[in-house]
Design a protein around this motif. Structure first.
Motif, short mmCIF file in Angstrom:
data_model
loop_
_atom_site.label_atom_id
_atom_site.label_comp_id
_atom_site.label_asym_id
_atom_site.label_seq_id
_atom_site.Cartn_x
_atom_site.Cartn_y
_atom_site.Cartn_z
N MET A 1 0.83 -1.19 0.00
CA MET A 1 0.00 0.00 0.00
C MET A 1 0.87 1.24 0.00
O MET A 1 1.90 1.28 0.68
N GLN A 2 0.47 2.26 -0.76
CA GLN A 2 1.21 3.51 -0.85
C GLN A 2 0.33 4.65 -0.33
O GLN A 2 -0.89 4.62 -0.45
N LEU A 3 0.98 5.66 0.25
CA LEU A 3 0.28 6.85 0.73
C LEU A 3 0.55 7.99 -0.25
O LEU A 3 1.71 8.26 -0.58
N LYS A 4 -0.50 8.65 -0.70
CA LYS A 4 -0.37 9.79 -1.59
C LYS A 4 -1.08 10.97 -0.95
O LYS A 4 -2.25 10.89 -0.60
N HIS A 5 -0.35 12.07 -0.79
CA HIS A 5 -0.93 13.25 -0.14
C HIS A 5 -1.98 13.87 -1.04
O HIS A 5 -1.73 14.16 -2.21
N LEU A 6 -3.19 14.07 -0.49
CA LEU A 6 -4.27 14.66 -1.27
C LEU A 6 -4.44 16.14 -0.98
O LEU A 6 -4.44 16.95 -1.89
N LYS A 7 -4.57 16.49 0.28
CA LYS A 7 -4.79 17.90 0.61
C LYS A 7 -4.55 18.12 2.10
O LYS A 7 -4.50 17.18 2.89
N THR A 8 -4.41 19.39 2.47
CA THR A 8 -4.29 19.79 3.86
C THR A 8 -5.65 20.25 4.33
O THR A 8 -6.22 21.22 3.79
N LEU A 9 -6.24 19.55 5.31
CA LEU A 9 -7.56 19.92 5.81
C LEU A 9 -7.48 21.08 6.79
O LEU A 9 -8.36 21.93 6.84
N LEU A 10 -6.42 21.11 7.57
CA LEU A 10 -6.26 22.13 8.59
C LEU A 10 -4.82 22.61 8.54
O LEU A 10 -3.89 21.82 8.66
N THR A 11 -4.63 23.91 8.31
CA THR A 11 -3.28 24.47 8.15
C THR A 11 -2.57 24.50 9.49
O THR A 11 -3.14 24.96 10.49
N GLU A 311 -3.55 16.42 7.72
CA GLU A 311 -3.23 16.07 6.34
C GLU A 311 -4.04 14.85 5.92
O GLU A 311 -4.19 13.90 6.69
N LEU A 312 -4.58 14.91 4.69
CA LEU A 312 -5.39 13.82 4.16
C LEU A 312 -4.57 13.07 3.11
O LEU A 312 -4.02 13.68 2.19
N PHE A 313 -4.49 11.74 3.25
CA PHE A 313 -3.73 10.90 2.33
C PHE A 313 -4.66 9.90 1.66
O PHE A 313 -5.60 9.40 2.27
N ASP A 314 -4.35 9.60 0.41
CA ASP A 314 -5.03 8.54 -0.32
C ASP A 314 -4.26 7.24 -0.11
O ASP A 314 -3.03 7.22 -0.22
N CYS A 315 -4.97 6.16 0.21
CA CYS A 315 -4.33 4.87 0.48
C CYS A 315 -4.78 3.88 -0.59
O CYS A 315 -5.96 3.56 -0.66
N CYS A 316 -3.87 3.41 -1.36
CA CYS A 316 -4.25 2.36 -2.29
C CYS A 316 -3.02 1.64 -2.81
O CYS A 316 -1.93 2.20 -2.84
N LEU A 317 -3.25 0.36 -3.15
CA LEU A 317 -2.20 -0.42 -3.80
C LEU A 317 -2.17 -0.10 -5.29
O LEU A 317 -1.12 0.09 -5.88
N ARG A 318 -3.37 -0.05 -5.88
CA ARG A 318 -3.46 0.33 -7.29
C ARG A 318 -4.89 0.75 -7.58
O ARG A 318 -5.81 0.48 -6.82
N ARG A 319 -5.06 1.44 -8.70
CA ARG A 319 -6.38 1.95 -9.08
C ARG A 319 -6.55 1.75 -10.58
O ARG A 319 -5.64 2.05 -11.36
N THR A 320 -7.69 1.20 -10.98
CA THR A 320 -7.93 0.97 -12.40
C THR A 320 -9.33 1.47 -12.77
O THR A 320 -10.19 1.64 -11.91
#
Length: 1727
Positions: A1-11, A311-320
């Motif tokens: 599983m990989q973490l990809k940063h999506l956005k900052t919810l609270l600065t 910080e909000l991260f996307d968690c996924c191994l892969r996406r199709t």
């Protein structure tokens, strides 16, 4: 599983603003974040903030700052949030389902201490941990709390398992405790699970393991029972900090731990059973992660930080993306999210067993999900969100799925049909069937409720083409099997599963009642049939009629309407049922009677009153009559007599109506009298005669006689006679025969049966009675009648009974009763069996029972007939089997038929074998060819044809297919015979160029580019430019594509190609050529559009298209015109058109360029003319250039004149110089540049020197000349130039001369500089004294000293310093010392600098010499080097040698030596025992005694260090005394006491060694109690060393003693493993078999006998100077204060010393005497 940063919810903020906790709602719709200011922020799943609310303290009087929120959790229904606070309370807030709903407190739980963490795993239960170590459970329904368990250590973390049925609690002491609400059958233990090495702040419970992290920078994975599986150690990573928080993914397959600026990700590898670390997510300046929250569907992870950032991260191994309709996100190995891109609907597909999900497919009109794991199958309905995971071993992959039924998925795999109900995790049922058409399978799962039936799941399917089976899926039993005489092509159960409709190939529609097993034919020529949804009404079509059965229980009641077309569909919606009929091009709707349809529904509900009311509204018709009958039967079954009465009235059954009416009246009367239901009191009256009479009147003689028999009526026989008479009178011979048979008159019965024409019945009776069988006359009459009536089988049975086998066999044959005939023939006529079997087979063939005939033909040996029957029955396998067993050549004709069948079924291998056997090989080849199996066809063809014939056949066949348009098949044929060029030609002819390219790429890759270009050329010729462009691009020849479009004036496409493939330059070039083709204003507009106007002008100029360039410039950019003139001029110049070029240069405003042009071409006159006319400033340049040309032509005079005219005399000098004409150069210089004359002369000299014109001799001559002419400076320079000559004396002479001249004539400053040059040169020649003299001449005293020291003229240097500059004397001395050091002349250095010499001895390791020299100095110096040597020896591990230094030289009380003494002591403590141990301990004891005495005399008395050394002295004395007493039997107890006393000092002595030695000594002395306790404790200490901590060490045995508890943990055991195991065995033996009390011995103080401290009063006794035991009574005092001995031990020691003459014991007494100020008066003296 990989973490990809999506956005900052609270600065994040600048300072500390910790995000204390976060939580995702279980429905994935909300994220709650609690900030440092105790406000809960609510976000939606996209991360947009939508709501917030503030928390409150336990009491408002404490204020907002009085608490912090430590944790929070959502309820399982996502409508409430539990908040755990530090002010000892938990609040539960109801937040509602919609954003903005009012927030209210619905529960609060007050606690005794702060809440540290909480979770909400179950609907009504909140689990939370407290600071005081309690873990409790709060019930939100009862608003009460209860304690799960209690500890003394703060709860620091909580985690739940994947199902939420178990929890883990982490405590500050490292303990992790497990608790289950439901262990789900795992059998895992509860309670304390493990102890981590540090507080488990980061705790996560994965699917297969528990992951713990903390402040030791390690991540440890534990098994389910708490054993360590893996350790990830980051303690050496300087960038890593403490692990503060952990979170497990919802599937438990991944764990994330937060630390500083970093999230570490671990993924479970199920195949290897370990955790794999993924690449960590590092974010600079994120700071410490304080909170983690994982979305319940596993797709998002939120991280809160110390600075308040979220910080909000996307968690996924892969996406199709699937079919461009669905997004499939693999958030873990066992969890997948499927999202509909159009509706945004999402389904979470998860393997609850933790298996890895393979590819996910979306089938069944994009509604149903299918996915495999290694051991299970996952199915889902995306519309209803119902998911199933069923066991599916082997992973599958070859299944076929059918989704026609919305409740059940039908899976067909290898002849087996499996049913899976959505939302059920077990296979509903499995059956074997070969027929997977959905029209041949019907499943009903709880589709319509039945009265008294809760679960109704049934399946109907085909066993074979003529047999239907109905299965109860709940009970797993077969409800019925229907054998039909024709093939079934459609079947369907009704919604309750009670009735089955099916249709056969002859279009006959049948109804089967499952309960009764009755089959009814409903209709012939049925082209359409369907159950009406939600009812038991059937709609069907019979040719031109629409047929409706409103009451299927009365199949004969049918409603028919004529229709002109075919039924297309049936729709039922909004209380209306329509039959849609297609009549030609029109669609017509026929509406059914909804009231009649609703009748069935009401009946099923059991509301018979409503059904009656409903039927009364209808007119009587066949359908209504059928419904009244149905209601009648149901009412009678339910004993609802009033409703049954109404039904009989409607049906016109007056007699029954009258009877029921009277019955109801009686029941009502009884009800009024008795109360309740009158029917419950129904009684039969005893009116027998009336009943008999009634039955006689009605001619119901059976019932009449039955009543008479039951009641024993006296007229019974009369009644029977009357009955028989009545039967004979009325001609009822059969019934009369039955009466006679019942009476036992069998002969009369037979006569009556024969009279009634019932010979079969007579035969049955005769065969059952042996008396009649023996009557040949009767038998003959029966058989004659049977044969006459053609009852051959019964006649045969009777003949067989009478042993007339021949006639019996004939009858069996005539009656086609071959089974009985064969059975009879087997024992009576064996020769006839074969004929009978063949005849039986022929009969079965006539009856179309082909299957059954096969066996009989085989039995008869009629192979051909057997094969024909098998083929007719389509039993192909049987036919093949029969042929395999038969070698008859004539069977080939059958092989062909069977082969054709298998070919049609695509069973090609079997078909091939049969074709070959039939001799039809070509048919086999054609079969393979038709099936596309070219390779198999080719192999077969090669077996029976030559290669050329095969090739011709295949090529011919391929050309045929080509003509038929079957190009792919033709290609396969060409490929099979390796004729790919023909395939390429074929595709080329058909202009299928992609296929041409494909084949060329595969078979002629070297010709691929050429092919692309050739195709492009053809397409270009056909004006198919875009296709031609495609192939040119494939050939990577974009230039050709551009050129193609350019030639056809398709400039836009040319520009597009150049832009996309050629880069910026190509794009510009095409635009320029395009503009050029346009010309004028159009060209300007085009170039302006592309922003290439300047480029166009420049390109035109560079390409010599000056007219175009001038045109562009004039129309758009006139400033460019001069530049174009200049380029035009340069072009003309290159072309040799100088006059025209001159004009262009002048137009360009560049006359100088014209001048340069003429100068370049040596046209000096023209150059001068242009310069004089247009650029006067260039005249000197022209003259210079002309002059240079003249110099090159050796016309020096003219050149000189031109240069002088140009006022460039300096160039004249230069040119003369370059020409090596130095005299002319000097002449011009003297005349025009006198100031540069000297420089020129110097240059001349250098040049002369360089060229070797004069050498050293020349320099000397020149120097003398300069000297004579008074040019001393030049002379000095010449002298200094003399160097690198073999004549050293000459060089020395020249340099001294230079120095003398400079000193004498050139001033002090210049002289100093010259001497500074000369001095080093002389020193280099080792002329140090001469160099020193020169330095002294100019006052450079230090330089003189330095050069003398360099020549090692130390005395002269000292004398110069002393006489001329005394301050340099120390400098000389220092350099002399350094010289001696560097030369290693230490002995010489001693006389100069003793300390330096000593340091040098120390550095070299010459310690003996060092100490010898130091001993000649003072005491302080000596001990400085003794300390250095001792330190060196200690580092080398030679502590005994270091000790000898202090034995030899004494132990001064210097504080800087204290660490050495302590280290020396500690090293000695750890040395193993040797025979020389006493001497070593005695030396250490004596040194420490001397040290303590010295401290007593100094300022260090009574200091902490003094006390430490006194303790070390005592320990050393005990060890020495013990070594002295060892081996002396009389002193064994003294030795043991010394060992026990040493336990008092385990803060210095290694604990394991002390207890080991004490235990052994006590055991030797026979003190087994103490030996057992000490050795047992020794083993505990060893275990603690292995564990790395003494926390678990039990000290209760020594609680009232002065043996210390807090002692340092030894780094490694002092005792080897074998000795340790020997001790362990002894302790176990004693513990098991011994009767020892585990109690230390006590004295008169009631305290431990070896303890100095009284356990009761706390008073401390003196320690015996000999044994260390407390001195209580019978003591001996010594002169020194606080020194005493136990008299008994002292006297024992003295006596043993005297008798043993032990020198060691004598030395001990000597030491005690010295230590204690002498021995007591009664002592002994030993020498």
């Amino acid at each position: 599983m990989q973490l990809k940063h999506l956005k900052t919810l609270l600065t994040p903020q600048e300072g500390s603003a910790k995000v204390t906790c976060m939580a995702w709602a279980p429905n994935n719709g909300k994220l709650a974040v609690c900030t440092v200011d105790r406000v809960v922020l609510l976000y939606d799943e996209q991360g947009e903030r939508r709501d917030k609310f503030s928390t409150k303290p336990i009491d408002s009087k404490y204020g907002k700052q009085s608490y912090v929120v430590n944790d929070m959790a959502f309820s399982p229904d996502s409508t409430r949030i539990a908040i755990g606070q530090s002010d000892n309370i938990i609040y539960v807030y109801r937040i509602g389902e919609e954003w903005g709903d009012k927030k209210t407190i619905c529960n609060k739980f007050i606690q005794t201490s702060a809440v540290t963490c909480l979770m909400w795993p179950a609907e009504h239960s909140i689990v939370y941990g407290l600071v005081d170590g309690k873990v409790r459970l709060a019930n939100v329904v009862t608003n009460k709390s209860s304690t799960i368990y209690v500890t003394e250590s703060c709860v620091v973390s909580l985690a739940s398992n994947v199902s939420g049925k178990g929890i883990l609690c982490g405590h500050a002491n490292g303990n992790v405790v497990r608790y289950f609400f439901d262990d789900e059958g795992s059998g895992e233990s509860q309670g304390k699970l493990l102890t981590h090495v540090c507080p488990p702040y980061a705790l996560a419970w994965g699917a297969n393991s528990i992951v713990v992290g903390g402040c030791d920078k390690k991540v440890v994975a534990y098994s389910r029972e708490g054993h360590i599986l893996q350790t990830f150690d980051y303690s050496r990573d300087r960038t890593e900090r403490d692990f503060t928080v952990a979170a497990s993914s919802p599937s438990g397959q991944s764990v994330v731990l937060g630390s500083y600026d970093r999230l570490r990700v671990f993924n479970w590898a199920p195949r290897r059973g370990v955790w794999d670390e993924a690449r960590p997510k590092e974010i600079t300046n994120l700071y410490t992660i304080t909170s983690l929250a994982w979305k319940k569907d596993g797709s998002r992870l939120c991280a809160g930080t110390l600075c308040g950032g979220v910080e909000l991260f996307d968690c996924c191994l892969r996406r199709t993306i699937y079919k461009n309709k669905f997004e499939v996100t693999y958030v873990g190995l066992s969890q997948v999210i499927v999202r509909n891109l159009s509706t945004e609907a999402r389904v979470v597909l998860k393997s609850y067993y933790g298996y890895e999900i393979e590819e996910v497919k979306i089938l069944g009109k994009d509604r149903y999900l299918v996915a495999h794991t290694s051991d299970t199958l996952l199915l889902g309905d995306m519309l209803t969100n119902k998911l199933s995971e069923v066991p599916w071993p082997g992973g599958g992959g070859n299944e076929k799925f059918f989704f026609e039924n919305e409740s059940v998925c039908m899976i067909f795999n290898a002849g087996e049909l499996s049913l899976v109900e959505y939302s059920d995790n077990q296979v509903l049922g499995s059956v074997r069937t070969e027929f997977m058409n959905p029209h041949l399978i019907s499943v009903r799962v709880n589709e319509r409720k039945q009265k008294g039936v809760d679960v109704n799941k049934k399946l109907a399917y085909l066993v074979d083409l003529k047999t239907i089976a109905v299965v109860d899926l709940v009970a797993g039993s077969t409800l019925g099997t229907i054998s039909h005489d024709s093939k079934v092509d459609w079947l369907e159960l009704n919604e309750t599963g009670c009735k089955l409709l099916f249709r056969d190939k002859k279009l006959r529609l049948h109804l089967y009642d499952i309960e009764s097993g009755v089959k009814t034919t409903l209709l012939s020529f049925s082209s359409y049939v369907q159950w009406v949804p939600g009812s038991d009404v059937v709609v069907a079509q019979n040719r031109g009629n629409l047929c409706i059965w409103y009451s299927i229980d009365s199949p004969e009641s049918i409603t028919m309407f004529p229709i002109k077309g075919d039924i297309k569909d049936l729709e039922r919606a909004e209380g209306k049922t329509d039959v849609i009929v297609t009549e030609g091009v029109n669609t017509v709707t026929y509406t059914l009677d909804e009231s009649l349809i609703e009748f069935g529904t009401a009946v099923n509900d059991g509301d018979y009153g409503a059904v009656t009311a409903f039927l009364e509204t209808l007119e009587m018709s066949p359908e209504t009559e059928a419904m009244w009958k149905t209601l009648r039967n149901l009412a009678l079954e339910a004993r609802q007599v009033h409703i049954a009465e109404r039904c009989f009235a409607a049906l016109g059954d007056v007699s029954t109506l009258r009877y029921l009416h009277q019955t109801n009246q009686i029941a009502e009367k009884v009800s009024q009298e008795m109360g309740g239901d009158g029917m419950a009191f129904y009684q039969v009256q005893n009116a027998i005669d009336e009943a008999i009479e009634m039955y006689q009147e009605l001619h119901m003689w059976d019932k009449c006689i039955a009543v008479a028999e039951a009641k024993g009526h006296p007229e019974l026989e009369t009644l029977r006679g009357n009955y028989y008479q009545w039967l004979t009178d009325t001609g009822q011979h059969e019934k009369a025969g039955e009466v006679k048979e019942n009476e036992g008159d069998f002969q009369s019965a037979i006569n009556l049966y024969l009279k009634a024409g019932l010979p079969a019945k007579a035969a049955r009776l005769a065969m059952s009675k042996s008396s009649i069988v023996n009557n040949s006359d009767t038998v003959s009459r029966i058989t004659v009648n049977l044969v006459k009536a053609e009852y051959y089988e019964q006649a045969g049975d009777l003949y067989e009974k009478t042993r007339n086998h021949q006639r019996a066999l004939e009858c069996f044959r005539k009656g086609d009763a071959f089974s009985k005939a064969v059975e009879l023939a087997r024992h009576a006529f064996p020769a006839e069996v074969v004929k009978l079997e063949e005849a039986w087979g022929d009969y079965l063939i006539q009856q179309k029972q082909m299957d059954a005939a096969i066996t009989h033909f085989i039995e008869a040996g009629c192979t051909r007939k057997a094969v024909e029957a098998a083929i007719a029955a389509r039993q192909w396998k049987k036919a093949v089997h029969i042929l395999e067993l038969n070698d008859d050549p004539s069977a080939a004709v059958y092989c062909l038929k069977i082969a054709q069948h298998y070919a049609s079924m695509q069973e090609l291998e079997v078909a091939e074998q049969l074709f070959v056997r039939a001799g039809h090989i070509k048919d086999a080849i054609d079969m393979y060819t038709a099936a596309g199996c070219w390779e198999e066809a080719h192999k077969l063809a090669l077996k029976c044809m030559s290669k050329e014939e095969v090739n011709d056949l295949y090529v011919r066949r391929a050309h045929e297919m080509e003509r038929d348009g079957k190009l792919k098949e033709a290609e396969r044929l060409f490929s099979t015979v390796s004729q790919m060029d023909l395939a390429i030609t074929m595709y080329k002819k058909k202009q299928m160029f992609d296929d041409v390219v494909r084949l060329v790429a595969k078979h002629h890759p070297d010709l691929l580019t050429e092919t692309h270009l050739h195709l492009a050329k053809e397409l270009e010729g056909e004006s198919k430019f875009s296709e031609a462009e495609h192939y040119l691009m494939e050939a990577k020849d974009w230039k050709a594509a551009v050129n193609m479009y350019r030639l056809h004036d398709m400039w836009e496409d040319a520009y597009r190609i150049a832009k996309s493939h050629g880069g910026a330059n190509a794009q510009k070039q095409v635009a320029y050529v395009w503009a050029r083709s346009l010309g004028g204003e159009a060209a300007v507009k085009l170039l302006t559009k592309f922003g290439l106007l300047e480029y166009g002008i420049e390109s035109a100029s560079n390409n010599f298209l000056f007219d175009f360039a001038f045109e562009l410039a004039r129309l758009s950019n006139k400033e460019k015109i001069p530049e174009i003139h200049l380029k035009h001029a340069m072009y003309l110049e290159d072309e040799g058109k100088f006059a025209e070029a001159e004009l262009e240069f002048i137009k360009a405003g560049k006359p100088k360029e014209a001048v340069h042009m003429y100068a370049h071409n040596k046209d000096w006159a023209a150059a001068q003319r242009v310069a004089e006319s247009h650029d006067p400033e260039s005249i000197p340049e022209v003259l210079v250039g002309h002059a240079k040309f003249c110099f090159e032509q050796k016309d020096y005079q003219k050149a000189e004149a031109l240069l002088l005219r140009a006022e460039r005399s300096d160039l004249a000098v230069k040119y003369y110089k370059d020409a090596d004409m130095w005299s002319d150069a000097i002449r011009i210089c003297k005349e025009y540049l006198p100031n540069k004359l000297s420089l020129l002369q110097e240059e001349y000299e250098k040049e002369a020197t360089k060229k070797g014109m004069r050498g050293v001799q020349g320099l000397l001559e020149q120097a003398r000349e300069w000297e004579q002419s008074g040019e001393y400076s030049r002379a000095v320079e010449c002298y200094l130039k003399v160097k690198d000559d073999p004549n050293v004396a000459l060089m020395e002479k020249c340099w001294i001369k230079a120095a003398e001249l400079s000193i004498k004539f050139l001033g002090e400053e210049r002289a100093v500089k010259v001497v500074q040059v000369v001095g080093p040169r002389l020193a280099q020649l080792r002329k140090y004294n001469t160099a020193a003299e020169q330095y002294l001449h100019v006052g450079l005293i230090k330089d003189a000293i330095d050069v003398l020291m360099e020549g090692e003229e130390w005395n002269k240097a000292k004398r110069v310093a002393k006489e001329l500059e005394p301050r340099y004397e120390s400098y000389v001395d220092q350099k002399y010392k350094e010289h001696l050091k560097n030369q290693g002349k230490v002995d010489s250095l001693v006389g100069v600098d003793v300390m330096a010499a000593l340091d040098m001895y120390a550095e070299r390791g010459q310690w003996d010499k060092c100490l010898e020299t130091a001993s000649k100095q003072n005491f302080k110096i000596l001990h400085k080097y003794v300390a250095l040597y001792a330190t060196h020896l200690i580092k080398e591990g030679d502590a005994p040698k270091a000790l000898q230094l202090y034995v030899q030289h004494g132990a001064p009380p210097n504080p800087q030596n204290f660490n050495i003494y302590k280290r020396l002591f500690l090293d000695m403590i750890h040395l193993p025992e040797t025979p020389e141990s006493y001497r070593t301990w005695a030396d250490l004891r004596n040194v420490l005694l001397q040290l303590c005495e010295n401290l007593s005399k100094s300022a260090g008395e009574n200091s902490a260090a003094h006390e430490d050394f006194e303790q070390m002295l005592l320990i050393s004395h005990y060890y020495a005394a013990r070594a002295a007493t060892t081996g002396i039997e009389e002193l064994t107890s003294i030795s043991a006491k010394l060992c026990v006393s040493l336990l008092r000092h385990t803060d210095l002595v290694p604990a394991d060694r002390a207890f080991y030695e004490a235990g052994l000594a006590c055991r030797a002395a026979g003190w087994e109690n103490m030996a057992f306790i000490f050795l047992n404790h020794f083993l505990d200490v060893c275990d603690a060393i292995a564990e790395g901590t003494l926390d678990s060490l039990d000290h209760t045995d020594f609680s009232d003693t002065d043996i210390p508890f807090e002692v340092p943990l030894p780094t490694k055991p002092c005792v080897a493993d074998p000795q340790r195991e020997e001790i362990r065995n002894w302790v176990l033996t004693v513990a098991v078999y011994g009767r020892l009390e585990q109690v230390l011995p006590r004295d008169e103080r009631n305290s431990y006998e070896a303890s100095l401290v009284d356990a009761n009063s706390g008073l401390r006794s003196l320690a015996c100077v000999l044994t260390g035991y407390p001195v209580l009574r019978n003591k001996i005092d010594f002169s020194s204060p606080a020194k005493a001995a136990n008299k008994e031990d002292w006297n024992k020691f003295l006596m043993a010393t005297k008798t043993s003459h032990s020198p060691e014991c004598q030395d001990v007494l000597k030491f005690i005497s010295q230590w204690c100020g002498g021995l007591p008066a009664s002592g002994f003296s030993f020498h």
